[in-house]
Scaffold this active site. Structure first.
Site, short mmCIF file in Angstrom:
data_model
loop_
_atom_site.label_atom_id
_atom_site.label_comp_id
_atom_site.label_asym_id
_atom_site.label_seq_id
_atom_site.Cartn_x
_atom_site.Cartn_y
_atom_site.Cartn_z
N GLN A 17 -8.95 0.30 -2.15
CA GLN A 17 -9.41 0.62 -0.80
C GLN A 17 -9.00 -0.46 0.16
OE1 GLN A 17 -13.58 1.54 -0.61
NE2 GLN A 17 -13.60 1.85 1.60
N VAL A 23 -6.69 4.63 -1.75
CA VAL A 23 -5.53 5.06 -2.52
C VAL A 23 -6.02 5.74 -3.79
CG1 VAL A 23 -3.40 4.37 -3.68
CG2 VAL A 23 -4.16 3.14 -1.63
N ASP A 129 2.11 -9.94 3.92
CA ASP A 129 0.86 -9.84 3.15
C ASP A 129 1.15 -9.92 1.66
OD1 ASP A 129 -1.87 -9.65 2.75
OD2 ASP A 129 -1.90 -7.46 2.77
#
Length: 445
Positions: A17, A23, A129
């Site tokens: 999440q 997902v 990220d």
């Protein structure tokens, strides 16, 4: 059990999440392949539309074995669904937590990550990220995932950015300080990831971002004495606080080709017996598995070609929907109402409907030739539903933009005029996507 397009998923099987949605593990009912389905709430999506649209655009254009593969984009009135390949063997975060990883395996994993980054650099993409949770494994093939904060950059070696995005423990000092930073922020993140693989802990921690930054600046980098020369050098040149002194991408790639790194585990260098000795996370497919997969790929090649065309049409329709939505909400102050742009919108909408109809006919022809008809009949249902949706959008757009007066394909002069007008649409995200579309010659039939 939920269904979207020809995919099904159960909300019980949630893989993770994020800030914008969850997902799920899903199933492609056409070929029974497992997929990952990222479901985005459109209400949240609207709040940060640029980031999410960019994630979709970036993923759809990347094609490399060490990057998670984009499969399809689907939408309903309330949600957006990003379908990607499923990586069944877990993520790097779980592997590190198990503490079942040798230095040589860590080097092999980093080598594969760097191969993926070569593709990102070639495409002008910065990830922003990178962390162990965003490094996935598919039967021993390492894949970079989650491009929610990814961004295109024009000059990979020098362009500066300032947005504070990412995960603090893996953020470069410049990002933590809210200073301008370059694509070298990803190099720092890779250094932290590699350190964590070797030590099962990050090099610096903190109570908060300010404390973490203080520790980075005051506590010298320390690592185990028994590390190889390569590992020590990689950590030393990547975890450098000042960007100008941090290694460049070329230096990282040069180091990755040293003789020490070439001794790492490679799919071409190991036999089936040695494969079985590896931990599950790093195992490669067996010879028989690879052969079976090759047969399956040949078997579904024609269907995949249809699906590829379907994705192209769906993406064009997505852009048309963005144009329509902006006009309804008056988000672009009427910028898309220029005559040359309206003629372009009309043609693209007509082309979407035509291509969608041709796709249905092609699937019917293929259906008649194939013995395994169950592979296609569900797709035909979806193609028909989508075609009806595209026709309705064409009707709605004609009313909204008053497009009835426009007919046929714009000539080169009209297209160039549309480009000029789109470049002036500073407040329109849809205009930016539309400009990118027409700069791609594939849409012009």
């Amino acid at each position: 059990m939920k269904q979207i397009g020809h995919y099904t998923y159960d909300e019980i099987n949630c893989l993770g999440q994020g800030a914008y949605g969850k997902v799920y593990e899903g199933l492609n009912t056409l070929n029974n392949e497992t997929v990952a389905i990222k479901k985005l709430d459109l209400i949240l999506f609207e709040k940060d539309k640029i980031i999410q649209v960019q994630e979709i655009e970036i993923m759809s254009k990347l094609n490399h074995k060490n990057i998670v593969k984009f499969v399809e984009l689907l939408a309903t009135k309330k949600s957006l669904f990003i379908v990607t390949e499923m990586c069944r063997s877990g993520d790097l975060k779980s592997l590190i937590a198990s503490k079942n990883i040798s230095e040589q395996q860590a080097i092999d994993i980093m080598l594969q990550i760097l191969e993926g980054f070569k593709e990102l650099i070639k495409s002008g993409v910065i990830h922003r990220d990178m962390k162990p949770a965003n490094v996935l494994n598919d039967m021993g093939t390492v894949k970079i995932a989650d491009f929610g904060f990814a961004k295109y950059v024009e000059n990979y070696s020098s362009q500066l950015l300032k947005s504070c995005v990412g995960s603090p423990l893996y953020m470069a000092p410049q990002v933590l300080e809210r200073h301008h930073y370059s694509t070298k922020c990803d190099i720092w993140s890779l250094g932290v990831i590699f350190y964590e693989m070797l030590h099962f802990d990050v090099p610096w921690k903190g109570r908060d971002e300010e404390d973490l930054l203080h520790n980075i600046k005051t506590q010298p980098l320390q690592f185990k004495n028994d590390l190889s020369k390569f590992s020590k050098q990689f950590l030393t040149i990547t975890l450098v606080i000042e960007e100008e002194n941090r290694a460049s991408w070329n230096q990282i790639f040069d180091l990755s080709h040293t003789s020490e790194l070439q001794k790492s585990v490679s799919a071409e260098d190991i036999n089936e017996e040695s494969i079985q000795k590896l931990p599950t996370w790093i195992q490669r497919p067996s010879i028989s598995q690879r052969q079976d997969k090759k047969v399956d790929e040949q078997k579904y090649q024609q269907i995949e070609e249809l699906q590829s065309l379907r994705k192209q049409i769906a993406y064009q329709h997505f852009i048309m929907t963005e144009c329509y939505t902006e006009q309804i909400n008056n988000e672009n102050n009427g910028e898309l109402q220029q005559e040359s742009i309206k003629q372009l919108l009309n043609y693209i909408n007509e082309n979407i409907v035509k291509e969608s109809y041709d796709l249905i006919q092609a699937s019917v022809d293929l259906y008649q030739k194939m013995q395994q008809k169950n592979l296609l009949w569900k797709m035909q249902e979806q193609l028909n539903a989508e075609h009806n949706y595209y026709m309705q959008m064409q009707i709605d757009a004609k009313k909204l933009f008053a497009l009835n007066q426009y007919q046929g394909k714009p000539d080169d002069k009209q297209i160039n005029e549309a480009k000029i007008q789109l470049q002036k649409c500073k407040s329109s995200n849809a205009a930016s996507m539309l400009l990118d579309l027409i700069n791609n010659s594939n849409w012009k039939k």
